[in-house]
Design a protein around this motif. Structure first.
Motif, PDB file in Angstrom:
ATOM      1  N   MET A 452       0.827  -1.207   0.000  1.00  0.00           N
ATOM      2  CA  MET A 452       0.000   0.000   0.000  1.00  0.00           C
ATOM      3  C   MET A 452       0.863   1.261   0.000  1.00  0.00           C
ATOM      4  N   VAL A 453       1.953   1.243   0.773  1.00  0.00           N
ATOM      5  CA  VAL A 453       2.832   2.408   0.812  1.00  0.00           C
ATOM      6  C   VAL A 453       3.472   2.636  -0.555  1.00  0.00           C
ATOM      7  N   THR A 454       3.977   1.560  -1.167  1.00  0.00           N
ATOM      8  CA  THR A 454       4.587   1.691  -2.491  1.00  0.00           C
ATOM      9  C   THR A 454       3.569   2.182  -3.513  1.00  0.00           C
ATOM     10  N   TYR A 455       2.359   1.652  -3.447  1.00  0.00           N
ATOM     11  CA  TYR A 455       1.294   2.066  -4.361  1.00  0.00           C
ATOM     12  C   TYR A 455       1.015   3.558  -4.213  1.00  0.00           C
ATOM     13  N   ALA A 456       0.817   4.014  -2.972  1.00  0.00           N
ATOM     14  CA  ALA A 456       0.452   5.415  -2.743  1.00  0.00           C
ATOM     15  C   ALA A 456       1.584   6.360  -3.122  1.00  0.00           C
ATOM     16  N   LEU A 457       2.827   6.000  -2.791  1.00  0.00           N
ATOM     17  CA  LEU A 457       3.945   6.884  -3.098  1.00  0.00           C
ATOM     18  C   LEU A 457       4.222   6.917  -4.602  1.00  0.00           C
ATOM     19  N   THR A 458       4.081   5.776  -5.270  1.00  0.00           N
ATOM     20  CA  THR A 458       4.240   5.766  -6.725  1.00  0.00           C
ATOM     21  C   THR A 458       3.202   6.662  -7.372  1.00  0.00           C
ATOM     22  N   ALA A 459       1.957   6.533  -6.928  1.00  0.00           N
ATOM     23  CA  ALA A 459       0.890   7.350  -7.502  1.00  0.00           C
ATOM     24  C   ALA A 459       1.144   8.827  -7.278  1.00  0.00           C
ATOM     25  N   SER A 460       1.545   9.207  -6.066  1.00  0.00           N
ATOM     26  CA  SER A 460       1.678  10.626  -5.747  1.00  0.00           C
ATOM     27  C   SER A 460       2.902  11.248  -6.411  1.00  0.00           C
ATOM     28  N   GLN A 461       4.053  10.560  -6.382  1.00  0.00           N
ATOM     29  CA  GLN A 461       5.285  11.187  -6.860  1.00  0.00           C
ATOM     30  C   GLN A 461       5.505  10.965  -8.360  1.00  0.00           C
ATOM     31  N   LEU A 462       5.477   9.721  -8.795  1.00  0.00           N
ATOM     32  CA  LEU A 462       5.614   9.471 -10.234  1.00  0.00           C
ATOM     33  C   LEU A 462       4.344   9.860 -10.967  1.00  0.00           C
ATOM     34  N   GLY A 463       3.174   9.503 -10.400  1.00  0.00           N
ATOM     35  CA  GLY A 463       1.922   9.725 -11.107  1.00  0.00           C
ATOM     36  C   GLY A 463       1.519  11.175 -11.198  1.00  0.00           C
ATOM     37  N   PRO A 493      14.807  -1.149  -6.453  1.00  0.00           N
ATOM     38  CA  PRO A 493      13.640  -1.780  -7.076  1.00  0.00           C
ATOM     39  C   PRO A 493      12.642  -0.743  -7.588  1.00  0.00           C
ATOM     40  N   GLN A 494      11.975  -1.121  -8.667  1.00  0.00           N
ATOM     41  CA  GLN A 494      10.945  -0.237  -9.192  1.00  0.00           C
ATOM     42  C   GLN A 494       9.836  -0.085  -8.170  1.00  0.00           C
ATOM     43  N   PRO A 495       9.168   1.058  -8.149  1.00  0.00           N
ATOM     44  CA  PRO A 495       9.489   2.303  -8.861  1.00  0.00           C
ATOM     45  C   PRO A 495      10.102   3.324  -7.910  1.00  0.00           C
ATOM     46  N   TRP A 496      10.956   2.863  -6.997  1.00  0.00           N
ATOM     47  CA  TRP A 496      11.475   3.754  -5.960  1.00  0.00           C
ATOM     48  C   TRP A 496      12.350   4.864  -6.519  1.00  0.00           C
ATOM     49  N   LEU A 497      12.971   4.657  -7.666  1.00  0.00           N
ATOM     50  CA  LEU A 497      13.742   5.746  -8.264  1.00  0.00           C
ATOM     51  C   LEU A 497      12.841   6.936  -8.541  1.00  0.00           C
ATOM     52  N   TRP A 498      11.667   6.665  -9.103  1.00  0.00           N
ATOM     53  CA  TRP A 498      10.744   7.755  -9.447  1.00  0.00           C
ATOM     54  C   TRP A 498      10.143   8.371  -8.187  1.00  0.00           C
ATOM     55  N   ILE A 499       9.935   7.559  -7.151  1.00  0.00           N
ATOM     56  CA  ILE A 499       9.428   8.101  -5.888  1.00  0.00           C
ATOM     57  C   ILE A 499      10.434   9.085  -5.299  1.00  0.00           C
ATOM     58  N   ILE A 500      11.698   8.696  -5.291  1.00  0.00           N
ATOM     59  CA  ILE A 500      12.748   9.574  -4.764  1.00  0.00           C
ATOM     60  C   ILE A 500      12.860  10.836  -5.600  1.00  0.00           C
ATOM     61  N   LEU A 501      12.800  10.687  -6.929  1.00  0.00           N
ATOM     62  CA  LEU A 501      12.881  11.855  -7.811  1.00  0.00           C
ATOM     63  C   LEU A 501      11.693  12.785  -7.596  1.00  0.00           C
ATOM     64  N   GLY A 502      10.515  12.200  -7.395  1.00  0.00           N
ATOM     65  CA  GLY A 502       9.337  13.022  -7.143  1.00  0.00           C
ATOM     66  C   GLY A 502       9.468  13.819  -5.860  1.00  0.00           C
ATOM     67  N   PHE A 503       9.960  13.183  -4.799  1.00  0.00           N
ATOM     68  CA  PHE A 503      10.163  13.905  -3.541  1.00  0.00           C
ATOM     69  C   PHE A 503      11.245  14.969  -3.693  1.00  0.00           C
ATOM     70  N   ALA A 504      12.264  14.693  -4.517  1.00  0.00           N
ATOM     71  CA  ALA A 504      13.307  15.698  -4.754  1.00  0.00           C
ATOM     72  C   ALA A 504      12.715  16.939  -5.415  1.00  0.00           C
ATOM     73  N   VAL A 505      11.830  16.723  -6.398  1.00  0.00           N
ATOM     74  CA  VAL A 505      11.149  17.855  -7.032  1.00  0.00           C
ATOM     75  C   VAL A 505      10.292  18.593  -6.010  1.00  0.00           C
ATOM     76  N   GLY A 506       9.597  17.842  -5.145  1.00  0.00           N
ATOM     77  CA  GLY A 506       8.785  18.470  -4.107  1.00  0.00           C
ATOM     78  C   GLY A 506       9.614  19.308  -3.153  1.00  0.00           C
ATOM     79  N   ILE A 507      10.804  18.811  -2.798  1.00  0.00           N
ATOM     80  CA  ILE A 507      11.688  19.589  -1.920  1.00  0.00           C
ATOM     81  C   ILE A 507      12.138  20.871  -2.615  1.00  0.00           C
TER      82      ILE A 507
END
Length: 684
Positions: A452-463, A493-507
């Motif tokens: 659930m955490v991976t799903y929500a973070l993928t949706a919010s940051q990558l999505g 592991p996928q899609p944590w790269l995009w999650i991290i990148l999304g949070f970087a953009v948010g910062i």
């Protein structure tokens, strides 16, 4: 704007027209059946008395040499299919030693067509029929269909009937086909954004809400309307259910959702528009334009004490209107539930802002009312109390430093009333509870929470974050997955790269907000913006996490979080107007001044890439063209076979019925589709 501004308006309208023409391959206006001429070669026996054009017979077995039957060169119709039918009078034959190829005569390209692909059908107990479709790679050039028989020991024969399912196009088709080429589309998007930005910059400070709404409706229609879209998937089931169950269908559950508000609107559309699908889309676009205006009002009121708040809000609203993440909700008529959910959510947030700022008891009623309406429009509206809490906290943080009467208890009361309203709506979900269509998958509690955490973070940051500002300009989940760098796939592991990148953009956006708005207000905007993006993903994560994180990239989930994204982007728009309010640099045109700063370049990039990515989302266009062609063929078929089974069994046209698109709707028989369509037009 200076006296040359009318030229910009003319250029804007011309670019919007070109952009709109480039988003669809055209609309079929007629269809029918036509035979393909065949060449007679060794092993082929031609018969001219076939019911619908020529028929070839090939004898199987008895020779070691391969036999070949080929058609004469012909031009494949635009965006359509050629269907080759093979009838084998041997029910025990499961696989045939036969190869079918489509060969381009002008280029060195050969495509094999398997006979056992989906779409094969059994016409009767004694004849098995398989169909092969020539794909779009060979569209627009002369091709030949070649059928080769390999060595076979068992005697027998098969018959091959050929036909073209064709459609004629509107006069602008050739221009549309050129405008659809991606470099042309990219250039159009870049120039359209470059022209739109100075116009918005010049008009934003003084434009009235009435004119602004008209402009948003025009802009949204020119960007999001798709002439080729058509009734798709669940819509056929919903329309058929309305005719079978009457208005009681409004209160029946659909999957996990109880949507009486959305279904009432869709039923009213059926009564008003019939099968004119374009009107369904225009209504969705109208609601979408209203949502953009509501977002403008929300941002303007929230930051009313800042200079350029009105102008920056208008710019943010325009970027919201053209954002490509709205593509699905305005190209599929049934998803008016998504646009209406956004309407009620924005109204609830506006009511929250008014109550927190001016705590009068009568202002609590709208919050409760919108909290009831939102879940009955789409199930994700049940998260509205959490959104009210996040946004109310932001209002309290922005106002408490300047107004002593703004207290945190006002936020608490708003959340309580919103929760009461949502609970009233949730009662219908309990009454009409239906099993989830996602089968439960055994897992440990830890695996479930991690999913659930991976799903929500993928949706919010990558999505929402990366796709919303078009850093990942693809809306199809499979395409986004292919963008993942394979070099580090083994370590991250996928899609944590995009999650991290999304949070970087948010910062980065948070740092910008602190710089523009100050430490206290900027921090509040950054935190509440991220929460408004993340919170709407919690319910989908609870219900869909088993399908994997890429399921969360379905763009229908990302309309609601866009409010948080544009709250984060507001400081960029504000900074742009602060920069351009300074005296113009000598030698620079005042109209182009917004493009001469990094905020202007950022806004230009966001607008251009969203225009391109939105136009590149062709799911409903592709299926709409196929479905419209099929409906036209089905209508013609019913004039030829007005009674009897759909397959035409017992007539001279047996087996020549048009192929039913498997993606049109789940579990519907073609006769049900035809009956629903007839009722839709008759009861209009």
């Amino acid at each position: 704007m200076d006296r040359r501004s009318p030229h910009l308006w003319i250029l804007l309208i011309a670019l919007l027209a070109i952009f709109q023409l480039g988003t669809a391959p055209g609309v079929p206006v007629s269809s029918g059946f036509a035979a393909i001429p065949w060449e007679k070669q060794e092993g082929c026996v031609e018969s001219s008395d076939a019911p619908n054009g020529r028929e070839l017979r090939m004898v199987l077995g008895g020779r070691r040499d391969r036999r070949v039957c080929s058609s004469e060169p012909f031009l494949l119709p635009h965006s359509d299919v050629v269907e080759i039918e093979f009838e084998v009078p041997d029910p025990q034959t499961e696989k045939l030693p036969i190869w079918v190829e489509a060969r381009g005569t002008g280029v060195d390209l050969t495509i094999s067509l398997p006979l056992d692909q989906p779409g094969g059908r059994t016409v009767s107990e004694t004849i098995r029929t398989r169909s092969a479709f020539i794909p779009n790679q060979l569209r627009g050039q002369p091709i030949k269909v070649v059928v080769t028989e390999g060595k076979r020991t068992r005697p027998g024969e098969f018959r091959m009937r050929s036909r073209i399912n064709f459609s004629e196009r509107q006069p602008f088709y050739r221009f549309r086909s050129v405008a659809s080429i991606w470099p042309f589309r990219a250039l159009t998007s870049v120039f359209l954004a470059a022209v739109l930005l100075p116009i918005v910059f010049a008009a934003a400070p003084a434009i009235s809400n009435r004119r602004l709404l008209c402009a948003l409706i025009f802009l949204s229609s020119a960007i999001h309307f798709r002439s080729s879209a058509y009734f798709h998937w669940d819509e056929w089931h919903l329309m058929q259910s309305f005719y079978e169950n009457g208005l009681s269908r409004i209160f029946q559950a659909h999957n996990e959702h109880v949507l009486p508000i959305a279904f009432s609107v869709f039923r009213a559309e059926m009564a008003m528009f019939g099968s004119n699908y374009g009107m369904y889309l225009l209504l969705s676009i109208f609601v979408h334009a209203i949502n953009a205006l509501l977002l403008i009002g929300l941002l303007q009121t929230l930051f009313s004490t800042l200079p350029h708040a009105r102008a920056a809000s208008v710019l943010a609203g325009v970027l919201y209107a053209l954002n490509g993440l709205h593509a699905e909700s305005v190209q599929w008529g049934m998803e008016i539930c998504i646009t209406l959910l956004q309407t009620f959510t924005l109204l609830a947030l506006r009511a929250t802002e008014r109550y927190v700022r001016t705590p009068k008891p009568r202002l609590l009623a709208p919050i409760a009312a919108y909290s009831i309406l939102a879940p009955l429009t789409f199930g994700n509206g049940l998260c509205l109390p959490a959104l009210v809490g996040c946004f109310g906290w932001l209002v309290w943080r922005l106002r408490s430093s300047r107004e002593d009467d703004v207290k945190v208890m006002n936020v608490v009361l708003a959340v309580i009333l919103s929760t009461v309203g949502s609970a009233a709506a949730a009662a219908l979900y309990v009454i009409h509870r239906v099993p989830s269509n996602v089968p439960p998958i055994p897992s440990t509690l830890g695996e479930k929470i991690e999913g659930m955490v991976t799903y929500a973070l993928t949706a919010s940051q990558l999505g929402t974050v990366l796709r919303g500002i078009a850093l990942i300009p693809h809306y199809e989940p499979a395409v986004a997955q292919r963008l993942y760098p394979s070099a580090i796939a083994s370590t991250l592991p996928q899609p944590w790269l995009w999650i991290i990148l999304g949070f970087a953009v948010g910062i980065g956006l948070a740092i910008l907000a602190i710089r523009v708005l100050g430490r206290r207000d900027g921090f509040a905007v950054a935190v509440s913006g991220q929460l408004l993006i993340l919170v709407p993903m919690i319910l989908p994560a609870i219900g869909r996490w088993e399908l994997g994180p890429l399921q969360s990239l379905s763009i229908r989930y990302h309309v609601l979080p866009l409010t948080g994204l544009f709250l984060l982007l507001f400081p960029v728009a504000l900074l742009l107007f602060e920069r351009t309010a300074r005296p113009t640099t000598p030698g620079r045109n005042a109209l182009c001044q917004p493009l001469w700063s990094w905020p202007g370049i950022a806004v230009w990039f966001i607008a251009a890439t969203n225009l391109f990515a939105g136009a590149d989302f062709e799911y409903f266009v592709d299926h709409g063209v196929r479905d419209r062609i099929y409906i036209a063929q089905l209508r013609e078929w019913r004039t030829r076979v007005p009674s009897g089974p759909y397959e035409g069994t017992g007539t001279d046209l047996a087996g020549l019925f048009p192929i039913f698109p498997p993606t049109m709707t789940p579990g519907r028989h073609p006769d049900e589709i035809y009956r629903t369509l007839t009722q839709l037009d008759e009861r209009r």
